[in-house]
Design a protein around this motif. Structure first.
Motif, PDB file in Angstrom:
ATOM      1  N   THR A  32       0.841  -1.206   0.000  1.00 43.04           N
ATOM      2  CA  THR A  32       0.000   0.000   0.000  1.00 43.04           C
ATOM      3  C   THR A  32       0.871   1.250   0.000  1.00 43.04           C
ATOM      4  N   VAL A  33       1.941   1.244   0.805  1.00 45.30           N
ATOM      5  CA  VAL A  33       2.873   2.376   0.810  1.00 45.30           C
ATOM      6  C   VAL A  33       3.458   2.574  -0.580  1.00 45.30           C
ATOM      7  N   ALA A  34       3.855   1.485  -1.219  1.00 41.62           N
ATOM      8  CA  ALA A  34       4.431   1.575  -2.565  1.00 41.62           C
ATOM      9  C   ALA A  34       3.416   2.141  -3.551  1.00 41.62           C
ATOM     10  N   SER A  35       2.170   1.723  -3.417  1.00 41.43           N
ATOM     11  CA  SER A  35       1.117   2.216  -4.312  1.00 41.43           C
ATOM     12  C   SER A  35       0.866   3.702  -4.094  1.00 41.43           C
ATOM     13  N   TRP A  36       0.813   4.122  -2.830  1.00 37.67           N
ATOM     14  CA  TRP A  36       0.580   5.539  -2.529  1.00 37.67           C
ATOM     15  C   TRP A  36       1.746   6.393  -3.025  1.00 37.67           C
ATOM     16  N   ALA A  37       2.976   5.913  -2.835  1.00 37.57           N
ATOM     17  CA  ALA A  37       4.142   6.668  -3.308  1.00 37.57           C
ATOM     18  C   ALA A  37       4.098   6.822  -4.824  1.00 37.57           C
ATOM     19  N   ALA A  38       3.681   5.770  -5.513  1.00 38.95           N
ATOM     20  CA  ALA A  38       3.590   5.840  -6.972  1.00 38.95           C
ATOM     21  C   ALA A  38       2.516   6.834  -7.405  1.00 38.95           C
ATOM     22  N   GLU A  39       1.393   6.855  -6.686  1.00 36.57           N
ATOM     23  CA  GLU A  39       0.320   7.800  -7.020  1.00 36.57           C
ATOM     24  C   GLU A  39       0.763   9.233  -6.771  1.00 36.57           C
ATOM     25  N   LEU A  40       1.463   9.472  -5.660  1.00 40.38           N
ATOM     26  CA  LEU A  40       1.970  10.823  -5.390  1.00 40.38           C
ATOM     27  C   LEU A  40       2.945  11.252  -6.476  1.00 40.38           C
ATOM     28  N   ALA A  41       3.775  10.329  -6.929  1.00 41.43           N
ATOM     29  CA  ALA A  41       4.723  10.644  -8.001  1.00 41.43           C
ATOM     30  C   ALA A  41       3.981  11.013  -9.279  1.00 41.43           C
ATOM     31  N   GLU A  42       2.880  10.329  -9.567  1.00 40.22           N
ATOM     32  CA  GLU A  42       2.084  10.646 -10.755  1.00 40.22           C
ATOM     33  C   GLU A  42       1.485  12.040 -10.657  1.00 40.22           C
ATOM     34  N   LEU A  43       1.194  12.484  -9.424  1.00 42.87           N
ATOM     35  CA  LEU A  43       0.621  13.817  -9.227  1.00 42.87           C
ATOM     36  C   LEU A  43       1.690  14.910  -9.273  1.00 42.87           C
ATOM     37  N   GLY A  44       2.960  14.507  -9.288  1.00 46.02           N
ATOM     38  CA  GLY A  44       4.022  15.505  -9.418  1.00 46.02           C
ATOM     39  C   GLY A  44       4.966  15.608  -8.241  1.00 46.02           C
ATOM     40  N   VAL A  45       4.782  14.792  -7.189  1.00 47.78           N
ATOM     41  CA  VAL A  45       5.710  14.801  -6.062  1.00 47.78           C
ATOM     42  C   VAL A  45       6.953  14.005  -6.454  1.00 47.78           C
ATOM     43  N   ASP A  46       8.121  14.622  -6.341  1.00 50.17           N
ATOM     44  CA  ASP A  46       9.374  13.983  -6.761  1.00 50.17           C
ATOM     45  C   ASP A  46       9.900  13.115  -5.625  1.00 50.17           C
ATOM     46  N   ILE A  47       9.707  11.791  -5.747  1.00 52.51           N
ATOM     47  CA  ILE A  47      10.095  10.851  -4.702  1.00 52.51           C
ATOM     48  C   ILE A  47      11.168   9.905  -5.249  1.00 52.51           C
ATOM     49  N   HIS A  48      12.279   9.796  -4.516  1.00 56.47           N
ATOM     50  CA  HIS A  48      13.311   8.820  -4.863  1.00 56.47           C
ATOM     51  C   HIS A  48      12.978   7.494  -4.168  1.00 56.47           C
ATOM     52  N   VAL A  49      12.936   6.444  -4.947  1.00 54.11           N
ATOM     53  CA  VAL A  49      12.664   5.106  -4.414  1.00 54.11           C
ATOM     54  C   VAL A  49      13.872   4.221  -4.715  1.00 54.11           C
ATOM     55  N   VAL A  50      14.506   3.696  -3.681  1.00 57.82           N
ATOM     56  CA  VAL A  50      15.690   2.857  -3.842  1.00 57.82           C
ATOM     57  C   VAL A  50      15.457   1.535  -3.119  1.00 57.82           C
ATOM     58  N   LYS A  51      15.561   0.456  -3.853  1.00 55.06           N
ATOM     59  CA  LYS A  51      15.346  -0.862  -3.268  1.00 55.06           C
ATOM     60  C   LYS A  51      16.324  -1.104  -2.124  1.00 55.06           C
ATOM     61  N   GLY A  52      15.800  -1.558  -1.005  1.00 59.64           N
ATOM     62  CA  GLY A  52      16.624  -1.829   0.164  1.00 59.64           C
ATOM     63  C   GLY A  52      16.828  -0.630   1.064  1.00 59.64           C
ATOM     64  N   ARG A  53      16.467   0.572   0.584  1.00 58.75           N
ATOM     65  CA  ARG A  53      16.634   1.790   1.393  1.00 58.75           C
ATOM     66  C   ARG A  53      15.294   2.468   1.679  1.00 58.75           C
ATOM     67  N   GLY A  54      14.404   2.473   0.696  1.00 59.35           N
ATOM     68  CA  GLY A  54      13.089   3.029   0.937  1.00 59.35           C
ATOM     69  C   GLY A  54      12.782   4.259   0.110  1.00 59.35           C
ATOM     70  N   TYR A  55      12.205   5.263   0.765  1.00 59.62           N
ATOM     71  CA  TYR A  55      11.641   6.425   0.068  1.00 59.62           C
ATOM     72  C   TYR A  55      12.226   7.715   0.636  1.00 59.62           C
TER      73      TYR A  55
END
Length: 321
Positions: A32-55
């Protein structure tokens, strides 16, 4: 509030946070967190996602805070405040404040982190990435002269230009009837709506949108954000307070003898059209004219090629240079 916006205030720009930690705080699953982060990114929030580290946010954000805003409003404005509300996500701040139906002499104010059905002139849609720009609406019932009501977008422009020039020392100018510019790039706009009889304290809603850290993409004209002109972080709470405090001062001045004349003269000091050759886009034709300022009713005065001068109002034309 859409559930995904619960994630936004938890994200940091100075450190990664794991999906499992965020999920635990929010009471949801990691997917769910991953889905919400992806939706925020689609709206224009610049989020770095790195496997093993997070958001992690690519840059810091300035979230609106009702308590901070209320504490810094001028006492004269707090005394007439009926509603002050900060919405996480909203279709239209203008619609929301008008629905509050403030009593005579009272003000309602609403700002949103994300507005998904914001409107400009002629019904144009205006959107902004979450927590990046300023979208605030004010609804009020004041004893404003009819001419002040009809020139309300100009008066709101004066208030906003005053606030930004004072707070940030940026050379904001005004383009008739309701746009804010820095040099020849659009910084923001104003949408005023009137509900009721002008003779009987009608409800006036004033919506102000400013590009603070981001500017819209894909426009047919140059745009600019304050972050491009100001060094250091920009506090949207401080900007909102400055704008609404100045708006209260301007509308108070407009109710005094000679106040509207003074304010329209001040608007002329910020006028970025005066003396320029512009194209009036009328309902069925266009005409090339020279802008000559505004008249006592806030109408644009123009000079045709044959030297004839005449005034036009915001309901008749759209100006392009």
């Amino acid at each position: 509030m859409k559930s995904l916006f619960r994630l936004l205030p938890l994200l940091r720009h100075d450190a990664f946070q794991s999906g499992s930690d965020l999920a635990q705080v929010l009471g949801v699953t990691r997917p769910t967190v991953a889905s919400w982060a992806a939706e925020l990114a689609e709206l224009g929030v610049d989020i770095h996602v790195v496997k093993g580290r997070g958001y992690r946010l690519a840059e810091p954000i300035s979230l609106l805070n009702r308590d901070v805003i209320l504490a810094n409003l001028d006492a004269s404005l707090r005394s007439v405040l009926q509603v002050l509300d900060i919405q996480t996500d909203l279709d239209s701040t203008n619609r929301w404040v008008m629905e509050q139906q403030p009593a005579p002499g009272r003000w309602s104010i609403c700002a949103a982190e994300y507005q998904y059905q914001g409107r400009g002139r002629r019904g144009r849609v205006w959107r902004s990435p979450p927590a990046s720009n300023l979208m605030v609406s004010i609804a009020l019932r004041e004893d404003l002269p009819n001419q002040a009501l009809y020139a309300s977008s100009l008066l709101a422009g004066v208030a906003t230009a005053r606030a930004l020039r004072s707070e940030l020392a940026v050379p904001v100018s005004l383009k008739w009837p309701n746009d804010l510019y820095i040099e020849d790039a659009k910084l923001g706009g104003i949408l005023c709506e009137l509900q009721g009889n002008p003779q009987d304290r009608p409800l006036l809603a004033i919506g102000i949108g400013l590009n603070v850290s981001r500017k819209p993409e894909g426009l047919d004209q140059p745009a600019v954000a304050l972050a491009e002109k100001v060094r250091g972080p920009l506090d949207r709470n401080r900007l909102l307070v400055a704008v609404v405090n100045q708006l209260h001062a301007v509308l108070t001045q407009a109710q005094q003898d000679g106040g509207l004349v003074e304010l329209l003269a001040e608007w002329g000091e910020y006028d970025c059209l005066r003396g320029r050759t512009v194209r009036l886009l009328l309902a069925e034709r266009s005409e090339t004219v020279i802008a000559r300022g505004v008249d006592g009713a806030g109408q644009l005065v123009v000079e045709a090629e044959n030297g004839r001068r005449f005034s036009v109002n915001g309901g008749e034309v759209s100006v392009r240079w």
